[in-house]
Structures are given as structure tokens and as C-alpha cells.
Design a protein around this motif. Structure first.
Motif, PDB file in Angstrom:
ATOM      1  N   ALA A  36      -9.349 -46.362 -72.463  1.00  0.00           N
ATOM      2  CA  ALA A  36      -9.360 -46.803 -71.070  1.00  0.00           C
ATOM      3  C   ALA A  36      -8.376 -46.036 -70.191  1.00  0.00           C
ATOM      4  O   ALA A  36      -8.728 -45.582 -69.094  1.00  0.00           O
ATOM      5  CB  ALA A  36      -9.068 -48.303 -70.999  1.00  0.00           C
ATOM      6  N   PHE A  37      -7.138 -45.861 -70.657  1.00  0.00           N
ATOM      7  CA  PHE A  37      -6.148 -45.172 -69.830  1.00  0.00           C
ATOM      8  C   PHE A  37      -6.529 -43.708 -69.642  1.00  0.00           C
ATOM      9  O   PHE A  37      -6.433 -43.166 -68.528  1.00  0.00           O
ATOM     10  CB  PHE A  37      -4.763 -45.288 -70.481  1.00  0.00           C
ATOM     11  N   ASP A  38      -6.989 -43.065 -70.713  1.00  0.00           N
ATOM     12  CA  ASP A  38      -7.395 -41.663 -70.612  1.00  0.00           C
ATOM     13  C   ASP A  38      -8.591 -41.512 -69.679  1.00  0.00           C
ATOM     14  O   ASP A  38      -8.644 -40.578 -68.861  1.00  0.00           O
ATOM     15  CB  ASP A  38      -7.743 -41.113 -71.985  1.00  0.00           C
ATOM     16  N   ALA A  39      -9.565 -42.405 -69.810  1.00  0.00           N
ATOM     17  CA  ALA A  39     -10.747 -42.331 -68.940  1.00  0.00           C
ATOM     18  C   ALA A  39     -10.356 -42.508 -67.479  1.00  0.00           C
ATOM     19  O   ALA A  39     -10.856 -41.800 -66.590  1.00  0.00           O
ATOM     20  CB  ALA A  39     -11.756 -43.405 -69.353  1.00  0.00           C
ATOM     21  N   ALA A  40      -9.454 -43.447 -67.218  1.00  0.00           N
ATOM     22  CA  ALA A  40      -9.030 -43.686 -65.844  1.00  0.00           C
ATOM     23  C   ALA A  40      -8.296 -42.475 -65.283  1.00  0.00           C
ATOM     24  O   ALA A  40      -8.531 -42.061 -64.138  1.00  0.00           O
ATOM     25  CB  ALA A  40      -8.155 -44.932 -65.769  1.00  0.00           C
ATOM     26  N   CYS A  41      -7.396 -41.893 -66.072  1.00  0.00           N
ATOM     27  CA  CYS A  41      -6.646 -40.721 -65.604  1.00  0.00           C
ATOM     28  C   CYS A  41      -7.577 -39.545 -65.310  1.00  0.00           C
ATOM     29  O   CYS A  41      -7.477 -38.913 -64.248  1.00  0.00           O
ATOM     30  CB  CYS A  41      -5.600 -40.314 -66.639  1.00  0.00           C
ATOM     31  N   LEU A  42      -8.462 -39.236 -66.243  1.00  0.00           N
ATOM     32  CA  LEU A  42      -9.372 -38.111 -66.040  1.00  0.00           C
ATOM     33  C   LEU A  42     -10.288 -38.374 -64.856  1.00  0.00           C
ATOM     34  O   LEU A  42     -10.514 -37.487 -64.017  1.00  0.00           O
ATOM     35  CB  LEU A  42     -10.192 -37.866 -67.309  1.00  0.00           C
TER      36      LEU A  42
END
Length: 499
Positions: A453-459
Motif C-alpha cells: 500500500a505505501f509503495d503503491a501510494a508513493c509511486l
């Protein structure tokens, strides 16, 4: 646009952390006055590069170390043959330590130093050396008047370390702030240079570490990370034998009467961002438009939540909220989604219903509030959210145990474990409806393809902002759908589908 050169570190600090770094450098053997000289030289070099034809400098100083930098820049300018005048807003007799030494050097070099008054004339390039990173309360007189004079001058302005009046920790303008064309900052990047109102006052940002020991910097505590092309999470390449079942099935729920376009934008964004399959649950009367615009999507005309139950068992990610509305139809669909054990993205009216405590947020969620929605979720005013955006993002993440994207200038991504990232890219042409719907669909697609979730949001936030910056070059009139092909192109550049 601010931050036009992306030659900046990724690590961001608080003002207190940078002061601690400064102290560590001195303790490790670099005299404070030498650091001040390095800062002055870095500022002077950046100033000359930006305005190579200039030959006159007006320096406005306070009575802290920021002023010391200003006095030393004045010395460098005088040695270079410029016409230089220091307008002392702060009483030079109050200067201490290295700043007092800098003032003494300016005096010994016969730099013209006079007290600033409201009648003082500014000429040439203006150097803001008034207030540094230690400012906490609102700017007081006579500094507020001096800042107003700088902003009204129409002259090129360079700020030393931070534009005076900008909070180094939050990006809030403390009553008044210098609007700089160029800001030269030192040792460590401050979070407040990248979010909130910073975009209006920082101008082009240049960084100099003052030859700090990299090992010392690497060991220092930080508060956030700056998203850049070099540190983004990446999607894995796809194997040649890939098929749609490997890349997730996103179900998008929304589009009450009068709001059908929002969920279509989200669905189109999810499809074009690589989701293996896309389904859409919306009002029956929106089905023809959805099929005409996105024939690749599977569209379910939904009159009640009961019609969702079978579909919820077949999908892998939910995106809920764009155009959902807050009437009975939207509330019932959101309740069904909230009970589904799936990764989810909640946006728009899903957040408004969450704020009204109509429903509870499930686990493994990303929420994407704008400042007004964030205020409702926290039970505070929008002004309070904007006054300390990092604190608001963290508070939301803790309250809902969710990854939070606090949208706006300098979007922030917060994780419940304390991680915080900031994305400062973008363009003012993005101030238009529908961009949040595109972002929600993009996050959903990245989740469906296996990102955390955090990686998807950042990207997703980085792709969205940079697509906006790219399309914003064409000027006003940007439509949310313009971002979708640009996002697809940027995603391929960052994470190629094939090796």
C-alpha cells in the motif's frame, strides 16, 4: 515552478535536526565561521549563475546566523566590484558569535551598512537574510514591513537557507513570507521547503551540503523522504507468458446520479495503469456511457448493495468513493465494501461518509483526502490541517491505521509505522476537477499488480504529479483525462513492462 533542478538529496529534516547536524559538523572539527563562509560562497555562486548580468546587490539582514550569511555574501559581492548595500533590519549590535564576526568582516571591507527604514530603496538583486529556520511564531514588525517591501519591489530575490517567514517544518507562511526567485539551502533539506505554501515562495531551490561528512549525514535522524525518480518503488517486469489473471482485478464503486464521470475517470485510469481486469459498479443509467467510453471494463448497473456480493468474491482490489454521493445508495454500497476483506482505496464521498462515522474503515486501506476531507476526518478546520500538513497526515494514518495520501501542494504519504514521503512535483494547471479520481484509480491498479500500500501510494502520487507537470506545460485548460496517457508513458519509463 519551484524546484526546477532535481539535483537534491532525498532525505528531509526538521529545522531542529539540521541545527543538530550543524553542531555535529562543528564538534567534528569544522569551525562555525568556516561553515558560514561556505554558505555565503554557495549563495554567491548560485546568485551569479542565475543573474549573470547583475552588478548591484541589496542585502536585508536580521540579527541571527542568517544575517551572518548575508554580510559575507555582501563581502563577496563588493570584492567582485558590485555596488553593495546592506540594509540592517535587525540591530547589528545584537549579533553574536559567527554572525558578529561576519558583520565585522563586512565593516572591514567597507561594505555600506545602513539601518533599514520603510523609505529605504531596494536596487539590483535583493538578498533575503532576515529570518532563518528558528522562526516559530508569526513575523513581527519591522520584519513584516521589510518583507512587504521586498515582495513589492519587483526585483529578483534570493533567499538564504529559507525564505523569511516560511516555517521550515510545516511549509506554512507565518503571517508574511518573502517570495524568492531562488532559495539556496544548506547542510540538510528542510521538510517545510516542499509542502504547503512553500511552492509559492521558494522559487528555484539549490542545495549545498557545505562539504559535510556523508557518513555523519547518513547517521542523522530525519523526518521524511522526498520522492524522486531515483528512489521510487518499482513494479516488476512482466514475464513473456504473462496473462491478465496475474495482475489483479480492480472493482471501482461509485457514480451516483449526477456524478457518473468521476468513477469513469477512475476506471479509465486503473485500466491504463496496468490492472489485469477492471470492473465498474455504478448506477444503471450510467452503464451505456461507461461501455461507450471504456469497452474493456466490465460494467455492472447497480441499484442496491445486494448486487455487489457475488462480484466482491471475484475481485482483488476495491476503489470506492469517486462520485459515490452521500445518499442511501452510496451509503449502502460503501457498507458492503467496508465488509469485504480486500485491499481498498477510499476517496471522495467514501471519506465524507467515514468522517460522519456512518462506516468503519477496513484494514489494508489507502485513503486519499484533500485538506477539507482531512479536516472532517480529524474534526478540525481546514486551516488547521494546512497549518501543519505533516502532523495532519501522520494523525490520520494513526487514527485509521491506514496509508494516507494528503493531497495538495507538496502531497504527503504517511504510513502508520511513521514513514512519511513528500512529492513536490506538479503544476498549477492541475487545479481542476477530476484529478483525484484519476489518482484513486491509479493507486488501485498498482495495488492490483502486487505493490504494498505505501509503495503503491508513493509511486502513484509521483506519477500523477509528474504527468500533471508534463501536461501543465501546455497551460490552462488541463483536463483530468489528459493525465492518463502521460501516466502510462511515465510508468513505462520508470518500470518497463519487459526487460
Amino acid at each position: 515552478m519551484p524546484h526546477t533542478k532535481d539535483e537534491l538529496p532525498d532525505v528531509l529534516y526538521s529545522a531542529a535536526q539540521v541545527r543538530a547536524l550543524d553542531s555535529s559538523l562543528i564538534a567534528a572539527g569544522t569551525p562555525g565561521f568556516e561553515l558560514m563562509q561556505r554558505a555565503a560562497y554557495a549563495t554567491w555562486r548560485a546568485l551569479v549563475r542565475r543573474w549573470p548580468a547583475a552588478n548591484e546587490l541589496s542585502v536585508l539582514t536580521g540579527h541571527g546566523n542568517n544575517a551572518g550569511d548575508g554580510y559575507l555574501v555582501a563581502v563577496l559581492a563588493r570584492r567582485a566590484g558590485w555596488t553593495v548595500r546592506v540594509l540592517a533590519v535587525g540591530d547589528p549590535s545584537r549579533l553574536q558569535g559567527d554572525a558578529a564576526l561576519a558583520h565585522a568582516e563586512a565593516v572591514s571591507e567597507n561594505v555600506s551598512i545602513v539601518s533599514w527604514t520603510t523609505q529605504s530603496e531596494l536596487r539590483g538583486v535583493v538578498l533575503d537574510a532576515l529570518l532563518g529556520t528558528g522562526l516559530s511564531g508569526d513575523v513581527r514588525q519591522p520584519y513584516a514591513q521589510a518583507i512587504a517591501a521586498i515582495n513589492a519591489s519587483g526585483l529578483p530575490v534570493v533567499a538564504v537557507d529559507i525564505p523569511s517567514g516560511l516555517c521550515a517544518d510545516t511549509g506554512r507562511i507565518l503571517g508574511h513570507a518573502v517570495r524568492a526567485d531562488l532559495t539556496v539551502t544548506f547542510i540538510g533539506l528542510k521538510l517545510g521547503l516542499f509542502t504547503g505554501e512553500a511552492a509559492d515562495v521558494v522559487g528555484q531551490l539549490m542545495f549545498n551540503d557545505l562539504q559535510a561528512d556523508p557518513e555523519l549525514l547518513s547517521q542523522a535522524a530525519s523526518v521524511a523522504a522526498r520522492l524522486s525518480a531515483g528512489n521510487l518503488p518499482r513494479l516488476a517486469c512482466r514475464p513473456p507468458a504473462a496473462h491478465k489473471g496475474k495482475f489483479g482485478h480492480v472493482l471501482l464503486i461509485g457514480g451516483d446520479r449526477g456524478f457518473g464521470g468521476a468513477i469513469l475517470l477512475s476506471a479509465q485510469s486503473a485500466l491504463r495503469s496496468g490492472a489485469g481486469m477492471v470492473s465498474l459498479a455504478t448506477r444503471p443509467e450510467h452503464v451505456p456511457a461507461a461501455l461507450a467510453r471504456i469497452p474493456e471494463a466490465m460494467v455492472l448497473g447497480t441499484s442496491s448493495a445486494n448486487q455487489l456480493m457475488g462480484l466482491l468474491e471475484k475481485v482483488s482490489v476495491l476503489v470506492v468513493g469517486p462520485g459515490l454521493g452521500q445518499a442511501a445508495w452510496g451509503r449502502s454500497l460503501l457498507s458492503a465494501a467496508a465488509n469485504a476483506p480486500l485491499p481498498q482505496v477510499w476517496d471522495a464521498d467514501a471519506l465524507n461518509l467515514l468522517a460522519s462515522e456512518h462506516v468503519s474503515l477496513p484494514g489494508d486501506c489507502v485513503i486519499t483526502p484533500h485538506p477539507g476531507e482531512a479536516a472532517r476526518l480529524l474534526g478540525i478546520s481546514t486551516a488547521e490541517v494546512q497549518a501543519n500538513r505533516p502532523a495532519a497526515a501522520r494523525a490520520l494514518s494513526e487514527k485509521y491505521t491506514a496509508v494516507v495520501v494528503l493531497k495538495g501542494a507538496g502531497s504527503l504519504i504517511a504510513h502508520p509505522d511513521g514513514r512519511l514521503s513528500v512529492c513536490h512535483q506538479g503544476h498549477p494547471a492541475m487545479a481542476t476537477a477530476g484529478l483525484g479520481d484519476v489518482l484513486a484509480g491509479l493507486i488501485g491498479a498498482l495495488l492490483a499488480q502486487g505493490m504494498k500500500a505505501f509503495d503503491a501510494a508513493c509511486l502513484a502520487v509521483w506519477l500523477h504529479a509528474n504527468a500533471g507537470a508534463q501536461q501543465g506545460k501546455f497551460g490552462r485548460g488541463l483536463a483530468a483525462s489528459d493525465l492518463i496517457p502521460a501516466i502510462r508513458q511515465l510508468l513505462e519509463e520508470q518500470a518497463p513492462c519487459l526487460k
